[in-house]
Design a protein around this motif. Structure first.
Motif, PDB file in Angstrom:
ATOM      1  N   ALA A   1       0.828  -1.206   0.000  1.00 22.24           N
ATOM      2  CA  ALA A   1       0.000   0.000   0.000  1.00 22.24           C
ATOM      3  C   ALA A   1       0.865   1.260   0.000  1.00 22.24           C
ATOM      4  N   VAL A   2       1.939   1.250   0.788  1.00 19.82           N
ATOM      5  CA  VAL A   2       2.836   2.406   0.816  1.00 19.82           C
ATOM      6  C   VAL A   2       3.457   2.633  -0.554  1.00 19.82           C
ATOM      7  N   ASN A   3       3.930   1.578  -1.191  1.00 24.49           N
ATOM      8  CA  ASN A   3       4.549   1.732  -2.502  1.00 24.49           C
ATOM      9  C   ASN A   3       3.546   2.161  -3.556  1.00 24.49           C
ATOM     10  N   ALA A   4       2.322   1.655  -3.465  1.00 23.39           N
ATOM     11  CA  ALA A   4       1.290   2.099  -4.404  1.00 23.39           C
ATOM     12  C   ALA A   4       1.036   3.595  -4.255  1.00 23.39           C
ATOM     13  N   ALA A   5       0.971   4.073  -3.007  1.00 24.30           N
ATOM     14  CA  ALA A   5       0.753   5.502  -2.782  1.00 24.30           C
ATOM     15  C   ALA A   5       1.928   6.330  -3.295  1.00 24.30           C
ATOM     16  N   LEU A   6       3.152   5.826  -3.120  1.00 25.77           N
ATOM     17  CA  LEU A   6       4.324   6.547  -3.606  1.00 25.77           C
ATOM     18  C   LEU A   6       4.350   6.607  -5.141  1.00 25.77           C
ATOM     19  N   TYR A   7       4.085   5.480  -5.779  1.00 25.79           N
ATOM     20  CA  TYR A   7       4.120   5.430  -7.239  1.00 25.79           C
ATOM     21  C   TYR A   7       3.015   6.280  -7.859  1.00 25.79           C
ATOM     22  N   LEU A   8       1.811   6.192  -7.302  1.00 25.51           N
ATOM     23  CA  LEU A   8       0.644   6.852  -7.893  1.00 25.51           C
ATOM     24  C   LEU A   8       0.466   8.288  -7.417  1.00 25.51           C
ATOM     25  N   ARG A   9       1.315   8.708  -6.457  1.00 26.49           N
ATOM     26  CA  ARG A   9       1.185  10.064  -5.887  1.00 26.49           C
ATOM     27  C   ARG A   9      -0.225  10.282  -5.362  1.00 26.49           C
ATOM     28  N   ARG A  10      -0.698   9.303  -4.590  1.00 21.76           N
ATOM     29  CA  ARG A  10      -2.019   9.362  -3.989  1.00 21.76           C
ATOM     30  C   ARG A  10      -1.899   9.300  -2.469  1.00 21.76           C
ATOM     31  N   PRO A  11      -2.846   9.895  -1.728  1.00 21.50           N
ATOM     32  CA  PRO A  11      -2.833   9.759  -0.272  1.00 21.50           C
ATOM     33  C   PRO A  11      -3.088   8.315   0.146  1.00 21.50           C
ATOM     34  N   LEU A  12      -2.594   7.964   1.319  1.00 20.69           N
ATOM     35  CA  LEU A  12      -2.795   6.633   1.883  1.00 20.69           C
ATOM     36  C   LEU A  12      -3.764   6.762   3.057  1.00 20.69           C
ATOM     37  N   LEU A  13      -4.933   6.146   2.958  1.00 18.82           N
ATOM     38  CA  LEU A  13      -5.936   6.165   4.023  1.00 18.82           C
ATOM     39  C   LEU A  13      -5.782   4.889   4.839  1.00 18.82           C
ATOM     40  N   VAL A  14      -5.337   5.035   6.087  1.00 19.04           N
ATOM     41  CA  VAL A  14      -5.040   3.886   6.945  1.00 19.04           C
ATOM     42  C   VAL A  14      -6.094   3.809   8.045  1.00 19.04           C
ATOM     43  N   THR A  15      -6.786   2.687   8.119  1.00 23.34           N
ATOM     44  CA  THR A  15      -7.844   2.472   9.097  1.00 23.34           C
ATOM     45  C   THR A  15      -7.456   1.328  10.013  1.00 23.34           C
ATOM     46  N   GLY A  16      -7.814   1.445  11.285  1.00 26.91           N
ATOM     47  CA  GLY A  16      -7.531   0.371  12.228  1.00 26.91           C
ATOM     48  C   GLY A  16      -7.860   0.805  13.641  1.00 26.91           C
ATOM     49  N   ASN A  17      -7.862  -0.151  14.559  1.00 26.59           N
ATOM     50  CA  ASN A  17      -8.134   0.148  15.960  1.00 26.59           C
ATOM     51  C   ASN A  17      -7.006   0.988  16.553  1.00 26.59           C
ATOM     52  N   PRO A  18      -7.265   1.684  17.666  1.00 28.99           N
ATOM     53  CA  PRO A  18      -6.194   2.438  18.330  1.00 28.99           C
ATOM     54  C   PRO A  18      -5.015   1.537  18.669  1.00 28.99           C
ATOM     55  N   GLY A  19      -3.809   2.048  18.465  1.00 32.01           N
ATOM     56  CA  GLY A  19      -2.610   1.313  18.842  1.00 32.01           C
ATOM     57  C   GLY A  19      -2.134   0.286  17.846  1.00 32.01           C
ATOM     58  N   THR A  20      -2.666   0.301  16.612  1.00 29.76           N
ATOM     59  CA  THR A  20      -2.216  -0.676  15.619  1.00 29.76           C
ATOM     60  C   THR A  20      -1.053  -0.165  14.781  1.00 29.76           C
ATOM     61  N   GLY A  21      -0.616   1.085  14.991  1.00 29.84           N
ATOM     62  CA  GLY A  21       0.555   1.594  14.281  1.00 29.84           C
ATOM     63  C   GLY A  21       0.233   2.454  13.077  1.00 29.84           C
ATOM     64  N   LYS A  22      -0.960   3.027  13.036  1.00 31.23           N
ATOM     65  CA  LYS A  22      -1.348   3.854  11.885  1.00 31.23           C
ATOM     66  C   LYS A  22      -0.450   5.081  11.766  1.00 31.23           C
ATOM     67  N   SER A  23      -0.299   5.827  12.845  1.00 30.31           N
ATOM     68  CA  SER A  23       0.534   7.029  12.803  1.00 30.31           C
ATOM     69  C   SER A  23       2.009   6.681  12.658  1.00 30.31           C
ATOM     70  N   THR A  24       2.420   5.577  13.272  1.00 28.79           N
ATOM     71  CA  THR A  24       3.815   5.161  13.205  1.00 28.79           C
ATOM     72  C   THR A  24       4.243   4.871  11.778  1.00 28.79           C
ATOM     73  N   LEU A  25       3.303   4.434  10.950  1.00 24.81           N
ATOM     74  CA  LEU A  25       3.630   4.113   9.564  1.00 24.81           C
ATOM     75  C   LEU A  25       4.206   5.319   8.830  1.00 24.81           C
ATOM     76  N   ALA A  26       3.632   6.502   9.062  1.00 25.57           N
ATOM     77  CA  ALA A  26       4.153   7.713   8.420  1.00 25.57           C
ATOM     78  C   ALA A  26       5.581   7.992   8.855  1.00 25.57           C
ATOM     79  N   HIS A  27       5.860   7.825  10.145  1.00 26.98           N
ATOM     80  CA  HIS A  27       7.218   8.056  10.645  1.00 26.98           C
ATOM     81  C   HIS A  27       8.189   7.005  10.119  1.00 26.98           C
ATOM     82  N   ALA A  28       7.714   5.763   9.969  1.00 25.50           N
ATOM     83  CA  ALA A  28       8.586   4.708   9.451  1.00 25.50           C
ATOM     84  C   ALA A  28       8.989   4.993   8.010  1.00 25.50           C
TER      85      ALA A  28
END
Length: 341
Positions: free
Chosen positions: A64-91
């Motif tokens: 999903a990250v690579n698809a967003a990078l290639y297509l220049r599209r936003p990445l919409l990440v859904t999940g329960n609290p504490g699953t690492g949604k915000s951490t993904l951007a920092h990673a």
């Protein structure tokens, strides 16, 4: 000393606060100075993040990250609290060397204007009036008042996180729009044009474009950058991560512009890597019962990973406390988020 407590509730002043250990790495705000723009990523990824590269993301996450990078599209990440949604951007920012993550935390009152820019018209008016008063005072004193010289309009304009992300740049900036589902009903639709076109206008500067074609404004990073003709237009579309706890549905117009990713709770491999990144290699082995309790929770039971990290850290610093006390601490810190107490 066997007593791990700093505050005892005895009512007598003492100096035990000096015995307080260093904070958990994810709550350490002392690292670096005001110029350390990566301090937030350090807290998110763990000070030992180089030993466990990016908490072993699942194939679906990297795809999903690579698809967003290639297509220049936003990445919409859904999940329960504490699953690492915000951490993904920092990673992503850490691995690709994209610098500080621009963060726009969404609340119910957030508007598109907050993300793009803010213009302090009242502050500018007050400064003009103050300069005029000073000039009049100098004139009355026979000192030759001259014309008032208030600061230019650029001193009263500051780009928001989204506005800063859309500045021209060689490499994409990483923008985290956190908890979009907390917004009012209009914001997801209001975002569409900026996300599709990669530009926006600043009317206050457009009106002055014939007299001041280039105006320097402040960014969300605190830097000064030139804005030409009153418009900001990206040359490289930013890597935008929009997070949601799944508390509401979004309009189809937003969904079709995004790459969508549903994050599951971390598995054993991811969890152990996360614990090692924050607390060291021996942390999970020291309290295997807590890790097993997290992994064996009931289906649908929501316990965030930072709750487990909190419990591991605190039990590490209460090694001499009785087992019943340590179990009581763990119970307090690992209460399911979806069950009222």
């Amino acid at each position: 000393m066997n007593d791990w407590r700093i505050y005892r509730g005895a009512g007598h002043p003492h100096d035990e606060i000096h015995r307080l250990p260093p904070p958990p790495p994810w709550r350490d705000f002392s690292a670096g100075g005001v110029d350390d723009t990566l301090a937030g990523s350090d807290r998110r990824l763990g000070v030992r993040r180089r030993l466990v590269q990016n908490h072993h993301p699942r194939p679906a996450e990297t795809d999903a990250v690579n698809a967003a990078l290639y297509l220049r599209r936003p990445l919409l990440v859904t999940g329960n609290p504490g699953t690492g949604k915000s951490t993904l951007a920092h990673a992503v920012a850490h691995e690709l060397g994209l610098g500080r993550v621009l963060r726009w935390p969404i609340v119910s009152r957030s508007t598109l204007q907050d993300g793009l820019y803010r213009y302090d018209a009242i502050g500018r008016l007050q400064d003009v009036q103050l300069e005029r008063a000073r000039a009049d005072a100098r004139a009355d004193a026979g000192a030759g008042g001259g014309a008032a010289s208030a600061a230019g309009i650029g001193s009263y304009l500051r780009l928001g996180p989204l506005g800063t992300a859309l500045l021209p740049s060689e490499l994409p900036r990483v923008l985290l729009i956190d908890e979009l589902d907390k917004s009012d009903l209009d914001l997801p639709n209001d975002l569409l044009n900026a996300l599709e076109e990669g530009e926006f206008a600043i009317p206050e500067l457009e009106r002055l474009a014939d007299r001041e074609p280039v105006v320097e404004v402040l960014t969300d990073d605190g830097r000064k950058v030139p804005v030409r003709g009153g418009r900001v237009r990206c040359t490289t579309f930013p890597f935008i991560v929009l997070t949601s706890n799944g508390e509401r549905d979004f309009p189809a117009a937003l969904l079709r512009r995004c790459i969508r990713l549903e994050l599951e709770a971390p598995g054993e491999e991811q969890l152990n890597a996360m614990i090692e990144a924050h607390l060291g290699a021996d942390a999970a082995a020291a309290e295997p019962g807590l890790v097993a309790r997290f992994l064996d929770r009931e289906p649908g039971e929501v316990i965030a990973t930072d709750q487990l990290l909190n419990a591991l850290y605190l039990t590490q610093h209460a090694p001499r406390a009785e087992r019943v006390t340590r179990d009581r601490i763990a119970d307090m810190l690992m209460q399911p988020l979806d069950q009222p107490r």
